[in-house]
Design a protein around this motif. Structure first.
Motif, PDB file in Angstrom:
ATOM      1  N   SER A   1      12.179 -19.601 -73.437  1.00  0.00           N
ATOM      2  CA  SER A   1      11.560 -18.278 -73.433  1.00  0.00           C
ATOM      3  C   SER A   1      10.355 -18.221 -74.367  1.00  0.00           C
ATOM      4  O   SER A   1       9.284 -17.747 -73.983  1.00  0.00           O
ATOM      5  N   VAL A   2      10.519 -18.716 -75.568  1.00  0.00           N
ATOM      6  CA  VAL A   2       9.428 -18.676 -76.556  1.00  0.00           C
ATOM      7  C   VAL A   2       8.295 -19.613 -76.156  1.00  0.00           C
ATOM      8  O   VAL A   2       7.120 -19.230 -76.161  1.00  0.00           O
TER       9      VAL A   2
ATOM     10  N   SER B   1       8.696 -26.196 -70.696  1.00  0.00           N
ATOM     11  CA  SER B   1       7.751 -25.081 -70.630  1.00  0.00           C
ATOM     12  C   SER B   1       6.348 -25.550 -70.285  1.00  0.00           C
ATOM     13  O   SER B   1       5.604 -24.841 -69.600  1.00  0.00           O
TER      14      SER B   1
ATOM     15  N   ARG C   1       1.667 -20.219 -71.937  1.00  0.00           N
ATOM     16  CA  ARG C   1       1.336 -19.617 -70.637  1.00  0.00           C
ATOM     17  C   ARG C   1      -0.134 -19.726 -70.270  1.00  0.00           C
ATOM     18  O   ARG C   1      -0.488 -19.629 -69.114  1.00  0.00           O
TER      19      ARG C   1
ATOM     20  N   SER D   1       7.579 -20.830 -73.218  1.00  0.00           N
ATOM     21  CA  SER D   1       6.890 -20.443 -71.984  1.00  0.00           C
ATOM     22  C   SER D   1       5.875 -19.342 -72.254  1.00  0.00           C
ATOM     23  O   SER D   1       4.849 -19.266 -71.587  1.00  0.00           O
ATOM     24  N   GLU D   2       6.150 -18.516 -73.242  1.00  0.00           N
ATOM     25  CA  GLU D   2       5.154 -17.513 -73.631  1.00  0.00           C
ATOM     26  C   GLU D   2       4.019 -18.154 -74.431  1.00  0.00           C
ATOM     27  O   GLU D   2       2.862 -17.789 -74.273  1.00  0.00           O
TER      28      GLU D   2
ATOM     29  N   GLY E   1       9.083 -15.732 -69.815  1.00  0.00           N
ATOM     30  CA  GLY E   1       9.951 -15.837 -70.990  1.00  0.00           C
ATOM     31  C   GLY E   1      10.850 -14.635 -71.165  1.00  0.00           C
ATOM     32  O   GLY E   1      12.035 -14.767 -71.504  1.00  0.00           O
TER      33      GLY E   1
END
Length: 110
Positions: free
Chosen positions: A86-87, A19, A93, A89-90, A52
């Motif tokens: 997913s988590v 990420s 960001r 990458s959020e 994400g």
């Protein structure tokens, strides 16, 4: 038990490092890659859907099919990786490292 804990930790660590490269270099320089991450990046660039969210949604059908084909242990590890990316990458960001050379950005992301 310790071996399994190490495996799970390494999956989470790998998702975090991935990420960092994803947001730090690919998103910052408007680059894409293959697979569902590439599709998620295109959705971010064109429709402003966060990576994400789209990455998680795109992987749900594959996880369901994999559950039937490969069994629960494989899918649980894969789901941990998907959820981790997913988590994280959020969470990462806002971390972006724009470069002047797209080739360098692609190499750094890898």
């Amino acid at each position: 038990m310790v071996q399994k804990s190490i495996q799970w930790f390494m999956i989470v660590l790998g998702a975090f490092i991935y990420s960092l490269g994803l947001n730090g270099f690919l998103v910052a320089n408007h680059l894409a890659e293959g697979g569902f991450v590439g599709v998620s990046l295109l959705l971010l660039y064109k429709l402003h859907i966060q990576v994400g969210v789209s990455f998680f949604i795109l992987n749900i059908p594959l996880l369901i099919v994999a559950w039937r084909l490969f069994g629960h242990e494989f899918v649980l590890k894969t789901a941990l990786g998907v959820i981790g990316v997913s988590v994280f990458s959020e969470a990462t960001r806002r971390l972006q490292v724009p470069t002047h050379d797209p080739l360098l950005a692609a190499l750094y992301a890898a």
